[in-house]
Design a protein around this motif. Structure first.
Motif, PDB file in Angstrom:
ATOM      1  N   VAL A  12       0.855  -1.182   0.000  1.00 51.30           N
ATOM      2  CA  VAL A  12       0.000   0.000   0.000  1.00 51.30           C
ATOM      3  C   VAL A  12       0.890   1.230   0.000  1.00 51.30           C
ATOM      4  N   TRP A  13       0.614   2.136  -0.935  1.00 45.56           N
ATOM      5  CA  TRP A  13       1.231   3.464  -0.877  1.00 45.56           C
ATOM      6  C   TRP A  13       0.284   4.296  -0.039  1.00 45.56           C
ATOM      7  N   VAL A  14       0.794   4.865   1.059  1.00 46.16           N
ATOM      8  CA  VAL A  14      -0.009   5.627   2.004  1.00 46.16           C
ATOM      9  C   VAL A  14       0.373   7.093   1.874  1.00 46.16           C
ATOM     10  N   ASN A  15      -0.601   7.932   1.603  1.00 40.35           N
ATOM     11  CA  ASN A  15      -0.403   9.368   1.458  1.00 40.35           C
ATOM     12  C   ASN A  15      -1.188  10.055   2.569  1.00 40.35           C
ATOM     13  N   CYS A  16      -0.494  10.744   3.478  1.00 41.54           N
ATOM     14  CA  CYS A  16      -1.132  11.397   4.627  1.00 41.54           C
ATOM     15  C   CYS A  16      -0.978  12.908   4.523  1.00 41.54           C
ATOM     16  N   PHE A  17      -2.027  13.626   4.912  1.00 42.94           N
ATOM     17  CA  PHE A  17      -1.994  15.087   4.831  1.00 42.94           C
ATOM     18  C   PHE A  17      -2.966  15.677   5.839  1.00 42.94           C
ATOM     19  N   CYS A  18      -2.612  16.829   6.385  1.00 43.75           N
ATOM     20  CA  CYS A  18      -3.473  17.474   7.374  1.00 43.75           C
ATOM     21  C   CYS A  18      -4.214  18.669   6.779  1.00 43.75           C
ATOM     22  N   ASP A  19      -3.969  18.984   5.511  1.00 45.13           N
ATOM     23  CA  ASP A  19      -4.702  20.060   4.845  1.00 45.13           C
ATOM     24  C   ASP A  19      -4.945  19.636   3.408  1.00 45.13           C
TER      25      ASP A  19
ATOM     26  N   ILE B 228       3.877   0.492   2.577  1.00 45.86           N
ATOM     27  CA  ILE B 228       3.740  -0.570   3.566  1.00 45.86           C
ATOM     28  C   ILE B 228       3.518  -1.880   2.832  1.00 45.86           C
ATOM     29  N   ASN B 229       4.348  -2.862   3.165  1.00 47.58           N
ATOM     30  CA  ASN B 229       4.181  -4.204   2.631  1.00 47.58           C
ATOM     31  C   ASN B 229       3.308  -4.961   3.631  1.00 47.58           C
ATOM     32  N   LEU B 230       2.079  -5.281   3.230  1.00 49.99           N
ATOM     33  CA  LEU B 230       1.150  -5.953   4.134  1.00 49.99           C
ATOM     34  C   LEU B 230       1.545  -7.395   4.419  1.00 49.99           C
ATOM     35  N   SER B 231       2.298  -8.006   3.503  1.00 46.96           N
ATOM     36  CA  SER B 231       2.722  -9.396   3.702  1.00 46.96           C
ATOM     37  C   SER B 231       3.831  -9.497   4.738  1.00 46.96           C
ATOM     38  N   THR B 232       4.794  -8.579   4.675  1.00 48.46           N
ATOM     39  CA  THR B 232       5.942  -8.630   5.590  1.00 48.46           C
ATOM     40  C   THR B 232       5.777  -7.703   6.793  1.00 48.46           C
ATOM     41  N   LYS B 233       4.766  -6.853   6.764  1.00 43.60           N
ATOM     42  CA  LYS B 233       4.512  -5.848   7.807  1.00 43.60           C
ATOM     43  C   LYS B 233       5.719  -4.913   7.979  1.00 43.60           C
ATOM     44  N   GLU B 234       6.268  -4.479   6.842  1.00 49.83           N
ATOM     45  CA  GLU B 234       7.385  -3.531   6.818  1.00 49.83           C
ATOM     46  C   GLU B 234       6.915  -2.216   6.226  1.00 49.83           C
ATOM     47  N   TYR B 235       7.526  -1.122   6.676  1.00 46.26           N
ATOM     48  CA  TYR B 235       7.311   0.165   6.020  1.00 46.26           C
ATOM     49  C   TYR B 235       8.636   0.655   5.478  1.00 46.26           C
ATOM     50  N   TYR B 236       8.578   1.411   4.400  1.00 45.98           N
ATOM     51  CA  TYR B 236       9.791   1.941   3.772  1.00 45.98           C
ATOM     52  C   TYR B 236       9.404   3.064   2.812  1.00 45.98           C
ATOM     53  N   ASN B 237      10.380   3.605   2.118  1.00 47.60           N
ATOM     54  CA  ASN B 237      10.180   4.744   1.210  1.00 47.60           C
ATOM     55  C   ASN B 237       9.412   5.879   1.886  1.00 47.60           C
ATOM     56  N   VAL B 238       9.832   6.213   3.092  1.00 53.10           N
ATOM     57  CA  VAL B 238       9.191   7.287   3.851  1.00 53.10           C
ATOM     58  C   VAL B 238       9.607   8.619   3.243  1.00 53.10           C
TER      59      VAL B 238
END
Length: 186
Positions: A138-145, A170-180
């Motif tokens: 999952v590519w997760v895009n977060c924003f407050c505005d 986030i890799n849902l299979s390995t439960k890792e996050y990266y490319n922050v």
């Protein structure tokens, strides 16, 4: 130049330096496997949207071969657990930086929200895909505005904005996050 103008310039320089340090720290987070998985907390579905993968615009997958995917029941739980772990890790560093800056500048009125992420203040966009190993990411895009835009339908992108805008994979299979990627401030 008045004293207040001098202090404002000094504060702006200090804040800019801090944002640069936080961005560099976030960029150094390449991959993280969470052994201490943060449990899922019921998520307010009004705060996120699943955006369909647009086959003409895969810039968030950075030239890798991905195939579109969809959410299933456990995906949300795993996603939120890893996202919460990222925020915990990021805030641990942010808290120490905030403390360090305050100790160096005891007269400053720097707000802690420039250093830590409170997910309750963010809207989120999720784009799901299978990587070339068949793992769901999952590519997760977060924003407050979101400036009144239709954030449930279109990807939000901005230049700058600081900690108000960040993304990660986030890799849902390995439960890792990266490319922050945490935006910088101009």
């Amino acid at each position: 130049m008045t004293i207040s103008t001098h202090l404002s310039i000094k504060m702006l320089k200090l804040l800019t330096l801090l944002v640069i340090i936080l961005c560099l720290a976030a960029c150094n987070i390449k991959k993280h496997h969470s052994k201490a998985f943060v449990p899922f907390v019921d998520t307010d579905t009004t705060n996120y949207a699943v955006i369909p993968d647009d086959s003409n615009n895969h810039w968030y997958w950075t030239h890798e071969k991905f195939k579109p995917a969809t959410f299933i029941g456990s995906d949300t739980q795993n996603l939120e657990g890893v996202l919460n772990q990222f925020v915990t890790d990021y805030n641990r560093y942010g808290e120490s930086e905030y403390k360090r800056v305050c100790e160096k500048n005891p007269d400053s009125k720097i707000n802690k929200h420039y250093f830590v992420i409170d997910l309750k203040l963010y809207k989120r966009q999720y784009v799901l895909a299978f990587n070339d190993k068949g793992e769901k990411e999952v590519w997760v895009n977060c924003f407050c505005d979101w400036h009144g835009s239709n954030w449930r339908k279109y990807i939000i992108t901005v230049a700058d904005g600081g900690i108000c805008y960040f993304s990660l994979r986030i890799n849902l299979s390995t439960k890792e996050y990266y490319n922050v990627m945490v935006n910088g401030d101009a």
